[in-house]
Design a protein around this motif. Structure first.
Motif, mmCIF file in Angstrom:
data_model
loop_
_atom_site.group_PDB
_atom_site.id
_atom_site.type_symbol
_atom_site.label_atom_id
_atom_site.label_comp_id
_atom_site.label_asym_id
_atom_site.label_seq_id
_atom_site.Cartn_x
_atom_site.Cartn_y
_atom_site.Cartn_z
ATOM 1 N N VAL A 1 -25.286 30.392 27.237
ATOM 2 C CA VAL A 1 -24.165 31.377 26.988
ATOM 3 C C VAL A 1 -24.776 32.873 26.804
ATOM 4 O O VAL A 1 -26.002 33.147 27.282
ATOM 5 N N GLN A 2 -23.702 33.623 27.795
ATOM 6 C CA GLN A 2 -24.068 35.309 27.390
ATOM 7 C C GLN A 2 -22.973 36.141 26.728
ATOM 8 O O GLN A 2 -21.808 36.066 27.132
ATOM 9 N N LEU A 3 -24.034 37.164 26.025
ATOM 10 C CA LEU A 3 -23.522 37.742 25.691
ATOM 11 C C LEU A 3 -23.078 39.341 25.258
ATOM 12 O O LEU A 3 -24.223 39.699 25.837
ATOM 13 N N GLN A 4 -21.740 40.105 25.608
ATOM 14 C CA GLN A 4 -22.450 41.812 26.500
ATOM 15 C C GLN A 4 -21.174 42.512 24.848
ATOM 16 O O GLN A 4 -19.740 42.098 25.051
ATOM 17 N N ALA A 5 -21.575 43.113 24.817
ATOM 18 C CA ALA A 5 -21.443 43.754 23.527
ATOM 19 C C ALA A 5 -21.060 45.086 23.922
ATOM 20 O O ALA A 5 -21.592 45.538 24.847
ATOM 21 N N SER A 6 -20.135 46.336 23.159
ATOM 22 C CA SER A 6 -19.979 47.551 23.997
ATOM 23 C C SER A 6 -19.434 48.179 22.741
ATOM 24 O O SER A 6 -18.780 47.459 21.919
ATOM 25 N N GLY A 7 -18.907 49.682 22.991
ATOM 26 C CA GLY A 7 -18.219 50.530 22.306
ATOM 27 C C GLY A 7 -19.005 51.245 21.170
ATOM 28 O O GLY A 7 -18.288 52.039 20.577
ATOM 29 N N GLY A 8 -20.209 51.099 21.399
ATOM 30 C CA GLY A 8 -20.970 51.817 20.114
ATOM 31 C C GLY A 8 -21.492 53.534 20.510
ATOM 32 O O GLY A 8 -20.347 53.699 21.853
ATOM 33 N N GLY A 9 -21.618 54.151 20.439
ATOM 34 C CA GLY A 9 -21.234 55.747 19.944
ATOM 35 C C GLY A 9 -22.058 56.159 18.606
ATOM 36 O O GLY A 9 -22.291 55.806 17.731
ATOM 37 N N LEU A 10 -21.800 57.514 19.563
ATOM 38 C CA LEU A 10 -22.282 58.636 17.791
ATOM 39 C C LEU A 10 -20.683 59.019 17.775
ATOM 40 O O LEU A 10 -20.214 59.243 18.051
ATOM 41 N N VAL A 11 -20.557 58.994 16.434
ATOM 42 C CA VAL A 11 -19.423 59.535 15.217
ATOM 43 C C VAL A 11 -19.899 60.131 14.058
ATOM 44 O O VAL A 11 -20.823 59.931 12.893
ATOM 45 N N GLN A 12 -18.932 61.274 13.261
ATOM 46 C CA GLN A 12 -19.088 61.415 12.113
ATOM 47 C C GLN A 12 -18.951 60.972 10.977
ATOM 48 O O GLN A 12 -18.302 59.922 11.251
ATOM 49 N N ALA A 13 -19.471 60.689 10.032
ATOM 50 C CA ALA A 13 -19.227 60.203 8.748
ATOM 51 C C ALA A 13 -18.294 59.947 8.230
ATOM 52 O O ALA A 13 -17.468 61.230 8.517
ATOM 53 N N GLY A 14 -17.427 59.290 7.507
ATOM 54 C CA GLY A 14 -15.859 59.161 7.993
ATOM 55 C C GLY A 14 -15.029 58.365 9.304
ATOM 56 O O GLY A 14 -13.922 58.427 9.071
ATOM 57 N N GLY A 15 -15.564 58.807 10.527
ATOM 58 C CA GLY A 15 -15.507 57.834 11.573
ATOM 59 C C GLY A 15 -15.088 56.680 11.715
ATOM 60 O O GLY A 15 -15.144 56.284 10.222
ATOM 61 N N SER A 16 -14.797 56.492 12.820
ATOM 62 C CA SER A 16 -14.585 54.844 12.971
ATOM 63 C C SER A 16 -15.226 54.925 14.001
ATOM 64 O O SER A 16 -14.943 55.520 15.129
ATOM 65 N N LEU A 17 -15.432 53.719 14.752
ATOM 66 C CA LEU A 17 -15.661 53.445 16.083
ATOM 67 C C LEU A 17 -15.104 51.510 15.857
ATOM 68 O O LEU A 17 -15.187 50.545 14.506
ATOM 69 N N ARG A 18 -14.985 50.835 17.154
ATOM 70 C CA ARG A 18 -14.781 49.331 17.730
ATOM 71 C C ARG A 18 -15.016 48.602 17.964
ATOM 72 O O ARG A 18 -15.340 49.226 19.560
ATOM 73 N N LEU A 19 -16.338 47.722 17.800
ATOM 74 C CA LEU A 19 -17.418 47.196 18.596
ATOM 75 C C LEU A 19 -16.471 45.096 19.634
ATOM 76 O O LEU A 19 -16.293 44.985 18.793
ATOM 77 N N SER A 20 -17.176 45.601 20.469
ATOM 78 C CA SER A 20 -16.607 44.178 21.373
ATOM 79 C C SER A 20 -17.712 43.610 21.580
ATOM 80 O O SER A 20 -18.532 44.403 22.574
ATOM 81 N N CYS A 21 -17.354 42.385 21.821
ATOM 82 C CA CYS A 21 -18.512 41.281 22.504
ATOM 83 C C CYS A 21 -18.036 40.657 22.766
ATOM 84 O O CYS A 21 -17.022 39.395 22.395
ATOM 85 N N ALA A 22 -18.028 39.733 24.442
ATOM 86 C CA ALA A 22 -17.348 38.779 25.416
ATOM 87 C C ALA A 22 -18.190 38.446 25.537
ATOM 88 O O ALA A 22 -19.655 37.732 25.939
ATOM 89 N N ALA A 23 -18.100 36.907 25.187
ATOM 90 C CA ALA A 23 -18.320 35.621 25.672
ATOM 91 C C ALA A 23 -18.377 34.925 26.738
ATOM 92 O O ALA A 23 -17.158 34.599 27.162
ATOM 93 N N SER A 24 -19.206 34.469 27.556
ATOM 94 C CA SER A 24 -18.609 33.028 28.571
ATOM 95 C C SER A 24 -20.172 32.133 29.188
ATOM 96 O O SER A 24 -21.079 32.719 28.315
ATOM 97 N N GLY A 25 -19.863 31.123 29.501
ATOM 98 C CA GLY A 25 -20.946 30.401 29.998
ATOM 99 C C GLY A 25 -20.088 29.104 28.825
ATOM 100 O O GLY A 25 -18.873 28.926 29.042
ATOM 101 N N ASP A 26 -20.968 28.196 28.402
ATOM 102 C CA ASP A 26 -20.466 27.205 27.815
ATOM 103 C C ASP A 26 -19.966 27.939 26.673
ATOM 104 O O ASP A 26 -21.094 27.502 25.392
ATOM 105 N N ILE A 27 -18.887 28.451 25.517
ATOM 106 C CA ILE A 27 -18.593 28.702 25.243
ATOM 107 C C ILE A 27 -17.472 27.772 23.982
ATOM 108 O O ILE A 27 -17.589 27.790 22.884
#
Length: 114
Positions: free
Chosen positions: A1-27
């Protein structure tokens, strides 16, 4: 199983972010999938996860601000984070569990400035 995470970054307090994780392989037998955070100098801790029963579980610090969702068709899990605080800063890891074995993706860095 491979997991690929993305979506991080720099944000000010009070802000928003959306992280994603894609799974592949024997899932097809993923039992649990979710997000963990490791702050500088701290141990890795649960943020939010889908349990084997299909319910969601959140850390107290994430409750009410973060939402975990998933797209079974594309084998992706998302973490929508709102009202971010400096203490949310850290490396966010995606984890999947199959046959009681944990698989980790690479971390994606979230930095919240005050």
């Amino acid at each position: 199983v491979q997991l690929q995470a993305s979506g991080g970054g720099l944000v000010q307090a009070g802000g928003s972010l959306r992280l994603s994780c894609a799974a592949s392989g024997d899932i097809f037998t993923i039992e649990e999938m979710g997000w963990y955070r490791q702050a500088p100098g701290q141990q890795r801790e649960l943020v939010a996860t889908f349990t084997p029963r299909g319910t969601t579980d959140y850390a107290d610090s994430a409750q009410g601000r973060f939402t975990i969702t998933r797209d079974k068709a594309s084998n992706e899990v998302y973490l929508q984070m709102k009202s971010l605080k400096p203490e949310d800063t850290g490396l966010y890891y995606c984890k999947a569990t199959l046959f009681r074995v944990d698989y980790w993706g690479q971390g994606t860095l979230v930095t919240v400035s005050s």
